[in-house]
Design an enzyme around this catalytic site. Structure first.
Site, PDB file in Angstrom:
ATOM      1  CB  CYS A 142      93.628 113.755  84.459  1.00 38.25           C
ATOM      2  SG  CYS A 142      93.491 113.478  86.245  1.00 38.25           S
ATOM      3  CG  ASN A 171     109.553 115.473  82.815  1.00 38.46           C
ATOM      4  OD1 ASN A 171     110.613 115.677  82.231  1.00 38.46           O
ATOM      5  ND2 ASN A 171     109.145 114.282  83.172  1.00 38.46           N
ATOM      6  CB  CYS A 226     102.338 112.146  83.283  1.00 33.85           C
ATOM      7  SG  CYS A 226     100.588 112.162  83.474  1.00 33.85           S
TER       8      CYS A 226
HETATM    9  N1  SAH Z   1      96.986 110.614  88.567  1.00 37.55           N
HETATM   10  C1  SAH Z   1      97.952 109.865  89.274  1.00 37.55           C
HETATM   11  C2  SAH Z   1      98.886 109.063  88.390  1.00 37.55           C
HETATM   12  C3  SAH Z   1      99.348 109.697  87.115  1.00 37.55           C
HETATM   13  S1  SAH Z   1     100.466 111.050  87.269  1.00 37.55           S
HETATM   14  C4  SAH Z   1      98.737 110.770  90.196  1.00 37.55           C
HETATM   15  O1  SAH Z   1      98.637 111.977  90.072  1.00 37.55           O
HETATM   16  O2  SAH Z   1      99.434 110.251  91.064  1.00 37.55           O
HETATM   17  C5  SAH Z   1     101.994 110.220  87.702  1.00 37.55           C
HETATM   18  C6  SAH Z   1     102.963 111.070  88.495  1.00 37.55           C
HETATM   19  O3  SAH Z   1     103.580 112.055  87.644  1.00 37.55           O
HETATM   20  C7  SAH Z   1     102.318 111.839  89.641  1.00 37.55           C
HETATM   21  O4  SAH Z   1     103.108 111.740  90.804  1.00 37.55           O
HETATM   22  C8  SAH Z   1     102.312 113.248  89.105  1.00 37.55           C
HETATM   23  O5  SAH Z   1     102.220 114.188  90.130  1.00 37.55           O
HETATM   24  C9  SAH Z   1     103.609 113.285  88.335  1.00 37.55           C
HETATM   25  N2  SAH Z   1     103.723 114.367  87.376  1.00 37.55           N
HETATM   26  C10 SAH Z   1     102.767 114.900  86.598  1.00 37.55           C
HETATM   27  N3  SAH Z   1     103.276 115.894  85.838  1.00 37.55           N
HETATM   28  C11 SAH Z   1     104.587 115.986  86.143  1.00 37.55           C
HETATM   29  C12 SAH Z   1     105.642 116.829  85.693  1.00 37.55           C
HETATM   30  N4  SAH Z   1     105.441 117.770  84.783  1.00 37.55           N
HETATM   31  N5  SAH Z   1     106.875 116.638  86.228  1.00 37.55           N
HETATM   32  C13 SAH Z   1     107.093 115.678  87.160  1.00 37.55           C
HETATM   33  N6  SAH Z   1     106.136 114.856  87.619  1.00 37.55           N
HETATM   34  C14 SAH Z   1     104.880 115.004  87.119  1.00 37.55           C
HETATM   35 FE1  SF4 Z   2      95.649 113.869  86.901  1.00 39.32          FE
HETATM   36 FE2  SF4 Z   2      98.076 114.678  86.242  1.00 39.32          FE
HETATM   37 FE3  SF4 Z   2      97.063 115.320  88.615  1.00 39.32          FE
HETATM   38 FE4  SF4 Z   2      97.776 112.774  88.120  1.00 39.32          FE
HETATM   39  S1  SF4 Z   2      99.135 114.551  88.209  1.00 39.32           S
HETATM   40  S2  SF4 Z   2      95.890 113.512  89.072  1.00 39.32           S
HETATM   41  S3  SF4 Z   2      97.240 112.654  85.925  1.00 39.32           S
HETATM   42  S4  SF4 Z   2      96.273 116.000  86.637  1.00 39.32           S
END
Ligand code: SAH
Ligand code: SF4
Length: 345
Positions: free
Chosen positions: A111, A290, A333
């Protein structure tokens, strides 16, 4: 080789026309693949023998191969798929106590958005996925469930990548989830980091798809520190676009909140969020962070979240804490890929 999973019913009809087959043969094949879930051409007994031979010789079913799989004690299954060019992507299947079976699928390898706490953001961008690569992740889980007598009921575009950065392919995959897997728009969720022009464009598609917005902070300063995209589209523009989506679709918007101890779970942030969302047709989904290798924050405590939710209630804003699924199998993710990459080093 032609990938049949990459073709909609009407595309199979065009192919069969080119092959000199009757149009209704396409629907017969489609029924084997998506209704009966039979994948052996020899067993497709209502198709002429010559057609079955040609299908076996010239087509393939899917382009993804399973590179790793982990199952959690809570029923969550996480898969790492290898794409034809070697890229790795993740997909997760979550089973709930009711009949819900939800697939979380990826839209990009990596991403570009660089959210600081996200394992996918930390690995950078490799490439967009094609429509078939997005759709096929859900097909495999649908098949896996069908073998157990169960049905895939929901799909969330919430795996690796930003769906609205890969708008055309994500939208086309959503249409195929509806037409080929029979999943209603209301059972499909797109999660976006907040790409304002695409939120507005998506509102115009005339779909009843659920929209989830990764909010994570209620002031521009805090949000920009976590989500660089906020510098391009600040909160005021983002919320305008969300209200437009609500107005156009009549659907409630979900705001995602990765709760980070001492960062965005404070009473000040709760009040700022309450003021921001007061009166809006929305829901706040709180997911304790997470932990990932590239970010030092910790998940919020239950006590902090109880207070956070109570403050939001005072503004009439609905919020719930989502149970973390598959926490024992790195189901966040991008986390499985990050771990496998680490092990490979
Ligand atoms: N790019 C899109 C969808 C993929 S990420 C977006 O950002 O919405 C899916 C979700 O997981 C998003 O809400 C993101 O902020 C969350 N996310 C990513 N890393 C995370 C983590 N370490 N702990 C909790 N949520 C997380
Ligand atoms: Fe990309 Fe992760 Fe941000 Fe979603 S939360 S936009 S997957 S970098």
């Amino acid at each position: 080789m032609l990938n049949l999973y990459g073709m909609s019913l009407s595309e199979i009809e065009v192919l069969f026309e080119r092959w000199g087959e009757a149009k209704y043969r396409a629907r017969q094949l489609w029924e084997w693949l998506y209704d009966k879930r039979v994948f052996d051409f020899d067993a497709m007994t209502n198709l002429p023998k010559a057609l079955r031979i040609r299908l076996a010789a010239e087509t393939t079913l899917g382009v993804l191969s399973i590179a790793a799989e982990q199952s959690s004690y809570d029923g969550t299954v996480k898969r790492l798929y290898r794409l034809p060019d070697g890229q790795l992507i993740e997909a997760v299947l979550m089973e709930y106590d009711d009949d819900r079976r939800t697939a979380c699928i990826s839209t990009q390898a990596g991403c570009v958005m660089g959210c600081v706490f996200c394992a996918t953001g930390q690995m950078g961008f490799s490439r967009h996925l094609s429509t078939e690569e997005i759709f096929e992740q859900a097909v495999h889980f649908a098949t896996y469930l069908a073998e157990k007598g169960e049905r895939l009921s929901n799909v969330v575009l919430m795996g690796m990548g930003e769906p609205f950065h890969n708008y055309e392919a994500s939208l086309a995959a959503i249409h195929r989830l509806m037409s080929d897997l029979g999943i209603g728009a209301r059972h499909i969720t797109v999660s976006t980091v907040g790409l304002v022009p695409e939120i507005r464009r998506f509102a115009e598609e005339g779909l009843q798809v659920r929209l989830a917005i990764s909010l994570h902070a209620a002031t521009d300063e805090e949000r920009a520190a976590l989500l660089p995209v906020n510098k391009r589209w600040p909160l005021a523009d983002l919320l305008d676009a969300c209200n437009y989506y609500i107005h156009k679709t009549g659907r409630r918007v979900t705001f995602e909140w990765a709760a980070i101890a001492g960062e965005n779970d404070t009473p000040e942030q709760a009040h700022a969020l309450g003021r921001l969302l007061r009166g809006m047709v929305c829901h706040v989904n709180i997911i304790p962070l997470n932990p990932t290798g590239g970010y030092s924050g910790d998940p919020s405590s239950n006590a902090a979240l109880d207070e956070f939710i109570a403050i939001l209630e005072g503004y009439g804003v609905n919020a719930t804490v989502r149970v973390r699924r598959g926490i024992d199998i790195d189901a966040g993710c991008g986390q499985l890929k990050a771990k496998i990459a680490q092990q490979g080093e």
